[in-house]
Write a protein that holds these residues in place. Structure first.
Motif, PDB file in Angstrom:
ATOM      1  N   THR A 184       0.851  -1.184   0.000  1.00 14.94           N
ATOM      2  CA  THR A 184       0.000   0.000   0.000  1.00 14.94           C
ATOM      3  C   THR A 184       0.887   1.234   0.000  1.00 14.94           C
ATOM      4  O   THR A 184       1.808   1.330   0.811  1.00 14.94           O
ATOM      5  CB  THR A 184      -0.892   0.007   1.255  1.00 14.94           C
ATOM      6  OG1 THR A 184      -1.628  -1.205   1.288  1.00 14.94           O
ATOM      7  CG2 THR A 184      -1.835   1.185   1.253  1.00 14.94           C
ATOM      8  N   PRO A 185       0.628   2.179  -0.902  1.00  9.50           N
ATOM      9  CA  PRO A 185       1.466   3.377  -0.910  1.00  9.50           C
ATOM     10  C   PRO A 185       1.328   4.153   0.399  1.00  9.50           C
ATOM     11  O   PRO A 185       0.258   4.219   0.985  1.00  9.50           O
ATOM     12  CB  PRO A 185       0.931   4.206  -2.075  1.00  9.50           C
ATOM     13  CG  PRO A 185      -0.120   3.399  -2.727  1.00  9.50           C
ATOM     14  CD  PRO A 185      -0.387   2.194  -1.912  1.00  9.50           C
ATOM     15  N   VAL A 186       2.424   4.707   0.844  1.00  4.94           N
ATOM     16  CA  VAL A 186       2.430   5.492   2.071  1.00  4.94           C
ATOM     17  C   VAL A 186       2.076   6.928   1.709  1.00  4.94           C
ATOM     18  O   VAL A 186       2.655   7.512   0.801  1.00  4.94           O
ATOM     19  CB  VAL A 186       3.819   5.434   2.739  1.00  4.94           C
ATOM     20  CG1 VAL A 186       3.860   6.328   3.958  1.00  4.94           C
ATOM     21  CG2 VAL A 186       4.172   4.011   3.088  1.00  4.94           C
TER      22      VAL A 186
END
Length: 69
Positions: free
Chosen positions: A50-52
């Motif tokens: 999941t992108p931060v």
């Protein structure tokens, strides 16, 4: 031809064109790249991380309200 003349005849090296920034990849390019990486390390079909994102940050300073300035 003298060594100086030979040197002057050589092509002058130039910088390569800058690489495209990350944002220019399409979603399909990113998906294919992720699958290629997974295949290369032996974990096919591994889920992408999941992108931060930094929610709540002040865009002008980058500070977060939950951290001391």
């Amino acid at each position: 031809m003298s060594p100086l003349d030979q040197l002057l005849q050589e092509a002058i090296p130039t910088r390569p064109e800058p690489a495209q920034p990350w944002g220019h990849w399409t979603d399909e390019d990113r998906d294919q790249h992720w699958q290629d990486l997974c295949d290369a390390v032996g974990t096919p079909n591994a889920p992408r991380p999941t992108p931060v994102t930094r929610t709540g940050c002040d865009p002008t300073t980058g500070s977060h309200p939950n951290t001391a300035a």
